[in-house]
Design a protein around this motif. Structure first.
Motif: not given
Lengths: 997, 98
Positions: A502-507, A565-566, A578-580, A541-548
């Protein structure tokens, strides 16, 4: 005595060879072959660091290069305190000393952990939002405080005493990664006889065969097969096998940078060993076999010490013989964690429960786990881990909500699936493609001659991996000239295979939750931070990366990028591709500056050029200055003299008697050939055709834009031979400039250009007694004024060796420049010095040379000109041939701006107070009372105390300067405004009579 | 580091041996003194700076010292071909399918 968590009979290390080490001043015992991580785990130590932002206690996440948490400082001595070393990579040696980082006063009690409690204040983008105002506070308050609190580890404060080696290498096939795939590819290529290099970052080859207990190849255990294969490869003359060697950068045309850690694993490396070796490899084909990296599960408090990747726990057990706990829980979304549970169970470790997010998975490992009696929970999630300095329990809940159950554990092994390591492929400018079915990025479009094989290519299963890798190795060698293969490909008898996950946050860590479910451990980025970034408008995603700062730590997001990314994609409601994907950049893992710099530091940073008289000047106590690569004698102080006294004496003595100056660094170019004069006409502003043999001329060289590029005296030795001099710094570029025009614009001219800078030593003898000093040593040259007037050149002998004797002057005095073959430079200098002594002449250095030429208004290109000065600006219009129809710069000179009024022109300046010496570079204004910012009309280019004039002198570029003669201008300085008078540029002997004096 | 084929040495050598020398096929007028401001501007100041194929001059400065021309892709950094100074701009590039 073996450590508490070392399992007898497990692992591959010989228990006999112990190594003692210390961590935070406490002593422990490990085994040779351990990493610092496995040795600490064997002693039950999980807590090894504090996180960057929240100072949360951290343990080991991994057993390899992807480690984000376990960064320590390794201390060998005062100068060797290496910060941010991954304990999972550092090999143990006897006496190793390591300290934890980013904690105060101690690892277990860290004051900075208040950040964790205050964490709502420190959410994503905190720094960007908080420290905006007031403006002054950034510099005076925020930045110093933040800088003191930030950063990981402490840099050593002494120079690095180690040395670093560098090698270039060429091969037909370069294999990156020495797991099953890399070894198979190398075997296939090596058999064909081509040059093969196989590199792996680990101390031991084998990759995942180190922990995959189920693998069998060619009838033997997978790891044993790997060892045998490596031994075979090492024995082959066409193969170079590099362990502890990380391919960190993939550059153009299959140029790959690798760093080999030569001695960081040794107790006493000794001076003969480099610390690291940089390999720069050019390969015809590259086989990328970099494997895959396991991902963690993103759930609340997933960073507690003891929570780690399932494959890491398996590596510690199967390779190092270390159990990461006595009562472990497993949390997974794929099959591979089952294998870890099974291995640990068989080694006698209690597996409290396997929690599997999937609803009804089936397969042999699941059956085997069940058969071993391990509790398996499908469709459930670990929603939280408890315990602070070490995990103590996990809280399990049905994944769609429901009753919670707490299971005591001392370790949690997690696996969310495997991320193909496409770093190097991506660095090669290949484009990755997203496989929607397996939810992973795999190599798509290739940009270079390389091929990815095995797990990094998304190939699942040992059998398929070896097939693919062997075929790729065979093809790469065939394409590059290898002979036909002889032996058969390795046969996989049994192997493990897993994919998905899986990708991303778990329950429990999904949208709407505020728990600390870490995505990026090293930079303390949680699932919530990623969502917040999206809410605040970061849609790329490039902005998310730099912001976080997700993925921006030293581990470069090896475990975190796909999760981040997920989560961003989910929040954006877009499919992942599409988010890259953020760009993969070199280096793959941190690389020391030392390995990049190699030997190019200190005295070896740059070449040093010394003239023939260097030794003599040094013996006379000369002080040297750096002029480009040259060491030039700056001044020759006598006992008790400071620089000013020495320069004053040298300047006065040259004009009174004479002086010797080493001018060897001047660039010298011989222009030879039937069209030599034609060529000179085109390259210099002056006319040359009519210059008689034996005469000299001061030449000016322009660029095509009309600005002065270089200058120098040119002597015509023969109708077809010119001896051209250039400025010291300009020699290489003037040669290049001449070659450029000769080869490409004027190739019809029959001319040869030869650099003769280093072939001729040049001794300038200047002053009224110059001829008397030289003449006794010269044969075959009539040095009378009639036979050899100012600006002439003669060939003959001096001290019995050939000389090109120029009569020329850069001091305004009668002067000569004695050119002799460089090998005789020192001997001729000493002979001339002995003659000079009879008259009371002095040796003078570059400082006196500068003063003497300034007293005469002789310019130095690059000091009094700056690339925007025309011959007219410099008062040298007379040197431009008015009848010429072509020379480089002729068109540029008549550009509108270059003929406009008010251009800055070179003039002399005299301070109203003769004792005041202006500062070079100081700005000049017409009205000192005007409001700031003032209109600057020029600047000081040269300024000296002239003992000969008894006052200061200066040259300056001033707008409309020649129309301002006699005007008073002002030089505002921090300590007050200096009044100056605009004058001509000649301060001594305006009529030039001393040239024959 | 790139590998560059010197058309005079007829072999590929590392980039360290070479130096870029700006755009190729910029012709200096035989009557440069009489050139108009516009023409001189085009000759001296204006350069193409394309994304994609560029024609440029290189010098094998630490080798045979000759200037030559090269066709390079500014996106991939790949050298498409090199040819001797004075030779015309190639009409067709190798592998110019796209």
């Amino acid at each position: 005595m073996s450590a508490a968590f070392r399992i007898s009979g497990a692992g591959r290390l010989s228990q006999a060879k112990t190594a003692s080490f210390s961590f935070d001043d406490k002593s422990y015992t490990g085994i040779e072959g351990d990493t610092l991580a496995s040795a600490l785990l064997a002693n039950g130590v999980h807590l090894v660091g504090r996180s960057f932002k929240y100072h949360r206690p951290r343990g080991f996440l991994s057993a390899g290069a992807e480690e984000p948490n376990a960064l320590v400082q390794i201390v060998r001595d005062d100068a060797r305190k290496t910060p941010n070393v991954r304990a999972t990579v550092q090999e143990l040696y006897d006496g190793l000393t390591a300290n934890s980082q980013n904690r105060w006063p101690s690892l277990a009690f860290d004051v900075g952990a208040v950040n964790d409690i205050a964490s709502p204040l420190f959410s994503a983008g905190f720094y960007y939002k908080t420290f905006m105002w007031p403006k002054w506070a950034w510099r005076d308050l925020y930045e110093p405080k933040i800088r003191a609190a930030a950063g990981l580890g402490v840099s050593p404060d002494k120079p690095d005493p180690d040395h670093y080696a560098a090698r270039y290498a060429h091969c037909e096939v370069l294999v990156l990664g020495g797991g099953a795939a890399g070894i198979a590819a190398a075997l296939a290529a090596a058999e064909t006889g081509v040059r093969v290099i196989l590199a792996d970052e680990q101390a031991e080859f084998g990759g995942s065969l180190r922990f995959e207990s189920g693998a069998r190849i060619d009838g033997q255990d997978g790891y044993a097969w790997a060892r045998a294969a490596i031994a075979k490869l090492k024995a082959m003359g066409n193969v170079r096998v590099l362990s502890r060697t990380t391919a960190f950068g993939y550059y153009a045309q299959n140029f790959v940078g690798l760093v080999e850690r030569v001695s960081d694993h040794l107790k006493n490396p000794g001076r003969e060993l480099a610390r690291e070796r940089l390999w720069q490899v050019r390969a015809k084909r590259v086989v990328i076999a970099t494997g895959a990296i396991e991902r963690h599960m993103v759930f609340a408090n997933n960073d507690r010490p003891g929570v780690m990747l399932a494959s890491a726990a398996r590596t510690y057990l199967n390779h190092y013989g270390v159990a990461v706990g006595r009562n472990v829980g497993v949390y997974t979304a794929n099959d591979s964690a089952y294998a870890a549970a099974i291995d640990l169970n068989k080694a006698g470790v209690n597996v409290a429960a396997i929690v599997d997010l999937r609803d009804n998975p089936a397969g042999p490992v699941i059956d085997e786990a069940r058969a071993l009696g391990i509790e398996i929970n499908f469709g459930r999630a670990v929603v939280s881990a408890s315990g602070k300095l070490r995990v103590s329990s996990m809280t399990v809940q049905p994944k769609n909500g429901g009753g919670e159950r707490t299971i005591p554990v001392d370790a949690i092994l997690m696996s969310a699936g495997w991320t193909p390591s496409v770093h190097l492929f991506s660095q090669s400018r290949g484009k990755v493609a997203f496989n929607d079915e397996t939810k992973r990025f795999v190599p798509g479009t290739y940009a270079q001659d390389c091929v990815s094989v095995g797990a990094c290519n998304g190939t699942d299963g040992l059998d398929a991996t070896i097939d693919e890798a062997y075929a790729a190795g065979a093809k790469a060698s065939k394409d590059t000239g290898g002979s036909a293969r002889k032996s058969a490909k390795p046969k996989v008898d049994a192997g493990e295979s897993w994919s998905r996950g899986m990708l991303g946050a778990a329950p429990g860590a999904g949208p709407g939750t505020t728990v600390k479910a870490f995505v990026d451990f090293q930079n303390d980025v949680t699932a919530k931070d990623i969502r917040q970034a999206v809410h605040e408008g970061m849609h790329s995603i490039e902005h998310v990366k730099r912001f976080t700062t997700n993925g921006m730590a030293t581990d470069q997001g090896k475990t975190s990028n796909m999760h981040g990314l997920a989560i961003a994609a989910e929040e954006l409601g877009k499919p992942i591709p599409q988010v890259g994907l953020t760009t993969f950049r070199a280096p793959y893992t941190p690389v020391t500056f030392g390995s990049i710099v190699g030997h190019a530091r200190g005295a070896l940073f740059d070449p040093t050029r010394r003239t023939a008289t260097h030794g003599w000047a040094a013996s006379q106590g000369a002080v040297f200055e750096d002029v480009g690569h040259w060491k030039r004698a700056w001044y020759f102080p006598k006992a008790g003299e400071d620089m000013h006294k020495a320069v004053d004496r040298e300047c006065v003595t040259v004009r009174k008697v004479g002086g010797l100056f080493d001018a060897s660094t001047l660039g010298k170019i011989e222009v030879v050939g039937p069209d030599a004069a034609k060529f000179m006409e085109l390259l210099y502003t002056n006319p040359w055709e009519k210059l008689e043999t034996g005469r000299c001329r001061y030449g000016i060289m322009l660029r095509e834009d009309g600005f002065i590029y270089d200058d120098g005296v040119v002597g015509r030795l023969a109708p077809d031979r010119f001896h051209v001099t250039t400025t010291t710094g300009g020699a290489p570029r003037v040669m290049n400039h001449m070659e450029d025009y000769l080869q490409t614009e004027f190739p019809h001219l029959n001319v040869w250009l030869t650099s003769i800078t280093e072939q001729w030593a040049v001794i300038a003898v200047q002053g009224p007694k110059s001829r008397d000093i030289i003449a006794p040593l010269v044969e075959g040259i009539d040095m009378s004024d009639e036979a050899m007037p100012h600006m002439s050149v003669r060939e003959g002998k001096i001290c019995g060796v050939p000389t090109r004797l120029f009569r020329m002057s850069f001091t305004g005095e009668r002067g000569f420049e004695v050119n002799v073959p460089a090998d005789y430079g020192e001997a001729v200098w000493e002979a001339l010095w002995a003659e000079g002594q009879k008259h009371g002449a002095t040796a003078y250095g570059t400082e006196a040379m500068h003063v003497l030429r300034a007293e005469k208004g002789y310019i130095i290109v690059g000091q009094d000109t700056d690339g925007t000065v025309t011959p007219n600006d410099a008062g040298l219009d007379w040197a431009v041939g008015k009848k010429k129809t072509d020379f480089v710069g002729i068109r540029g000179l008549i550009r509108p701006d270059l003929v406009a009024k008010g251009r800055k022109q070179l003039v002399g300046l005299k301070t109203k107070d003769p004792k005041v010496v202006l500062e070079e570079g100081a700005q000049i204004v017409a009205d000192p009372k005007q409001p700031i910012p003032m209109k600057m009309i020029g600047h000081v280019t040269s300024s000296y105390w002239s003992e000969n004039c008894g006052r200061s002198i200066a040259l300056a570029l001033v707008a409309g300067g020649r129309d301002r003669m006699g005007q008073t201008l002002y030089v505002p300085m921090p300590n007050g405004t200096i009044e100056v008078e605009v004058t001509g540029m000649v301060f001594v002997d305006e009529k030039g009579e001393r040239l024959n004096g | 580091m790139l590998l560059i084929r010197c058309p005079y040495c007829e072999e590929e050598r590392p980039e360290l041996e070479f130096r870029n020398a700006g755009e190729a096929h910029v012709v200096r007028s035989a009557n440069i003194a009489g050139e108009s401001d516009d023409d001189f501007e085009k000759f001296f100041f204006i350069r193409a700076n394309p994304k994609g194929v560029i024609y440029e001059r290189w010098r094998h400065i630490h080798g045979c010292a000759r200037f030559f021309n090269a066709v390079r892709d500014t996106v991939t950094d790949k050298f498409v071909m090199t040819y001797k100074a004075g030779e015309p701009k190639p009409a067709k590039l190798p592998g110019a399918a796209k």
